[in-house]
Design a protein around this motif. Structure first.
Motif, PDB file in Angstrom:
ATOM      1  N   ALA A  25       0.817  -1.203   0.000  1.00  0.00           N
ATOM      2  CA  ALA A  25       0.000   0.000   0.000  1.00  0.00           C
ATOM      3  C   ALA A  25       0.857   1.262   0.000  1.00  0.00           C
ATOM      4  O   ALA A  25       0.561   2.232  -0.709  1.00  0.00           O
ATOM      5  N   MET A  26       1.926   1.260   0.777  1.00  0.00           N
ATOM      6  CA  MET A  26       2.791   2.438   0.839  1.00  0.00           C
ATOM      7  C   MET A  26       3.507   2.674  -0.487  1.00  0.00           C
ATOM      8  O   MET A  26       3.678   3.822  -0.913  1.00  0.00           O
ATOM      9  N   LYS A  27       3.916   1.608  -1.158  1.00  0.00           N
ATOM     10  CA  LYS A  27       4.557   1.779  -2.460  1.00  0.00           C
ATOM     11  C   LYS A  27       3.577   2.361  -3.463  1.00  0.00           C
ATOM     12  O   LYS A  27       3.915   3.267  -4.233  1.00  0.00           O
ATOM     13  N   LYS A  28       2.343   1.878  -3.466  1.00  0.00           N
ATOM     14  CA  LYS A  28       1.325   2.436  -4.356  1.00  0.00           C
ATOM     15  C   LYS A  28       1.024   3.897  -3.999  1.00  0.00           C
ATOM     16  O   LYS A  28       0.821   4.730  -4.880  1.00  0.00           O
ATOM     17  N   GLN A  29       0.995   4.188  -2.705  1.00  0.00           N
ATOM     18  CA  GLN A  29       0.702   5.559  -2.271  1.00  0.00           C
ATOM     19  C   GLN A  29       1.791   6.528  -2.725  1.00  0.00           C
ATOM     20  O   GLN A  29       1.508   7.672  -3.079  1.00  0.00           O
ATOM     21  N   ARG A  30       3.040   6.080  -2.741  1.00  0.00           N
ATOM     22  CA  ARG A  30       4.158   6.937  -3.142  1.00  0.00           C
ATOM     23  C   ARG A  30       4.357   6.996  -4.648  1.00  0.00           C
ATOM     24  O   ARG A  30       5.138   7.810  -5.145  1.00  0.00           O
ATOM     25  N   SER A  31       3.683   6.151  -5.388  1.00  0.00           N
ATOM     26  CA  SER A  31       3.893   6.046  -6.832  1.00  0.00           C
ATOM     27  C   SER A  31       3.350   7.264  -7.582  1.00  0.00           C
ATOM     28  O   SER A  31       2.336   7.848  -7.187  1.00  0.00           O
ATOM     29  N   PRO A  32       3.990   7.643  -8.689  1.00  0.00           N
ATOM     30  CA  PRO A  32       3.435   8.685  -9.557  1.00  0.00           C
ATOM     31  C   PRO A  32       2.206   8.210 -10.328  1.00  0.00           C
ATOM     32  O   PRO A  32       1.458   9.015 -10.871  1.00  0.00           O
ATOM     33  N   VAL A  33       1.988   6.898 -10.348  1.00  0.00           N
ATOM     34  CA  VAL A  33       0.807   6.327 -10.984  1.00  0.00           C
ATOM     35  C   VAL A  33      -0.368   6.427 -10.014  1.00  0.00           C
ATOM     36  O   VAL A  33      -0.212   6.201  -8.811  1.00  0.00           O
ATOM     37  N   THR A  34      -1.547   6.777 -10.521  1.00  0.00           N
ATOM     38  CA  THR A  34      -2.742   6.830  -9.683  1.00  0.00           C
ATOM     39  C   THR A  34      -3.431   5.476  -9.677  1.00  0.00           C
ATOM     40  O   THR A  34      -3.781   4.940 -10.730  1.00  0.00           O
ATOM     41  N   TYR A  35      -3.615   4.920  -8.477  1.00  0.00           N
ATOM     42  CA  TYR A  35      -4.338   3.668  -8.296  1.00  0.00           C
ATOM     43  C   TYR A  35      -5.688   4.002  -7.677  1.00  0.00           C
ATOM     44  O   TYR A  35      -5.758   4.468  -6.539  1.00  0.00           O
ATOM     45  N   ARG A  36      -6.754   3.761  -8.431  1.00  0.00           N
ATOM     46  CA  ARG A  36      -8.082   4.151  -7.983  1.00  0.00           C
ATOM     47  C   ARG A  36      -8.911   2.910  -7.629  1.00  0.00           C
ATOM     48  O   ARG A  36      -8.957   1.948  -8.387  1.00  0.00           O
ATOM     49  N   TYR A  37      -9.579   2.961  -6.483  1.00  0.00           N
ATOM     50  CA  TYR A  37     -10.415   1.868  -6.003  1.00  0.00           C
ATOM     51  C   TYR A  37     -11.809   2.405  -5.717  1.00  0.00           C
ATOM     52  O   TYR A  37     -11.964   3.544  -5.255  1.00  0.00           O
ATOM     53  N   GLU A  38     -12.813   1.575  -5.953  1.00  0.00           N
ATOM     54  CA  GLU A  38     -14.183   2.042  -5.740  1.00  0.00           C
ATOM     55  C   GLU A  38     -14.518   2.194  -4.263  1.00  0.00           C
ATOM     56  O   GLU A  38     -15.434   2.927  -3.904  1.00  0.00           O
ATOM     57  N   SER A  39     -13.775   1.498  -3.396  1.00  0.00           N
ATOM     58  CA  SER A  39     -14.014   1.588  -1.963  1.00  0.00           C
ATOM     59  C   SER A  39     -12.765   1.122  -1.227  1.00  0.00           C
ATOM     60  O   SER A  39     -11.867   0.498  -1.810  1.00  0.00           O
ATOM     61  N   THR A  40     -12.721   1.412   0.068  1.00  0.00           N
ATOM     62  CA  THR A  40     -11.627   0.911   0.890  1.00  0.00           C
ATOM     63  C   THR A  40     -11.628  -0.610   0.920  1.00  0.00           C
ATOM     64  O   THR A  40     -10.574  -1.252   0.917  1.00  0.00           O
TER      65      THR A  40
END
Length: 259
Positions: A25-40
């Motif tokens: 999760a932290m790697k995705k959060q720091r990424s320049p790529v946007t990872y979008r999810y419909e919900s938590t």
């Protein structure tokens, strides 16, 4: 960056995550790529399934399953029927969940090549993520053969190794492999915590260790090294999460619980 819904960010620190899940999760959060999810919950489903992919890779290695070519593949009856091409077809009288789990319980009775092993790892992770009911409903026609997989597994891919995360499937290419050893033309691996890989037939090794292992299977005198490709393959987590809510089917009608 991780976004929930249209614009909401997520507080990773507030989520109930294992060490492995938090690192992803932290790697995705720091990424320049946007990872979008419909919900938590959708984010949590992916993170937990990635952990289960890792667990399945370790479990398959521990099972004692053997590495071989299609010509010499082996499966255990009555769960699997061995086809002429070396593929293992699910016995229609057996529940898919039972057949997949038998590989992990009785690995020494099985022998497959590396791509098939990776698909087996993914099937177990899917089973543990969506439950036996949906798995048995949607994965009834299993064939373990190379990169053949059930249409409901639904794999996705990107060509950006920098965005590879734990639980992703990567590929090492060996372009100058020994002509009499086509099984070593490359190696499919699961990325594990700590930057190491599980590859069937090679075991758990670093990136450099996988490359060194493949280089030992090159054409004599070759100076062309094996290498890690940019391709990153992973299940369609959002689709599989929807399958986990399907609890029954009568005829053409399906019954879905709220996710």
């Amino acid at each position: 960056m991780i976004l929930i819904g249209n614009s909401d960010s997520v507080d990773i620190g507030a989520l109930p995550l294992s060490q492995t899940e938090r690192a992803v999760a932290m790697k995705k959060q720091r990424s320049p790529v946007t990872y979008r999810y419909e919900s938590t919950d959708a984010l949590l489903f992916e993170l937990r399934m990635r952990s289960r992919i890792v667990d399945s890779a370790y479990a398959l290695l521990a099972s004692g399953i053997r590495f071989t070519t299609f010509e010499y593949s082996e499966g255990r009856e009555p769960y699997w029927f061995r086809m002429v091409n070396g593929g293992l077809r699910l016995n229609p009288d057996i529940q898919p969940s039972e057949a997949i789990l038998d590989i992990f319980y009785n690995g020494r009775a099985y022998a497959v090549e590396c791509a098939t092993a990776i698909v087996i790892v993914l099937y177990r992770a899917v089973l543990e993520s969506i439950g036996r009911g949906p798995f048995n409903l949607y994965f009834r026609d299993l064939l373990l053969y190379d990169w053949h997989y059930d249409e409901d597994l639904r794999m996705k891919s990107i060509d950006n190794i920098e965005e590879a995360n734990v639980g992703d499937v990567l590929y090492f290419k060996n372009p100058d492999h020994a002509p009499d050893q086509p099984q070593w033309q490359g190696e499919n691996t699961v990325l594990l915590p700590g930057g190491v890989h599980y590859g069937h037939g090679i075991g758990i090794k670093s990136t450099e260790g996988i490359i060194a292992g493949l280089n030992r299977r090159r054409r004599p005198g070759s100076q062309i090294s094996a290498y890690l490709t940019d391709r990153v393959v992973f299940p369609d987590f959002a689709y599989l999460r929807r399958l986990s809510g399907i609890v029954g089917r009568i005829g053409s009608s399906i019954y879905i619980q709220n996710l």
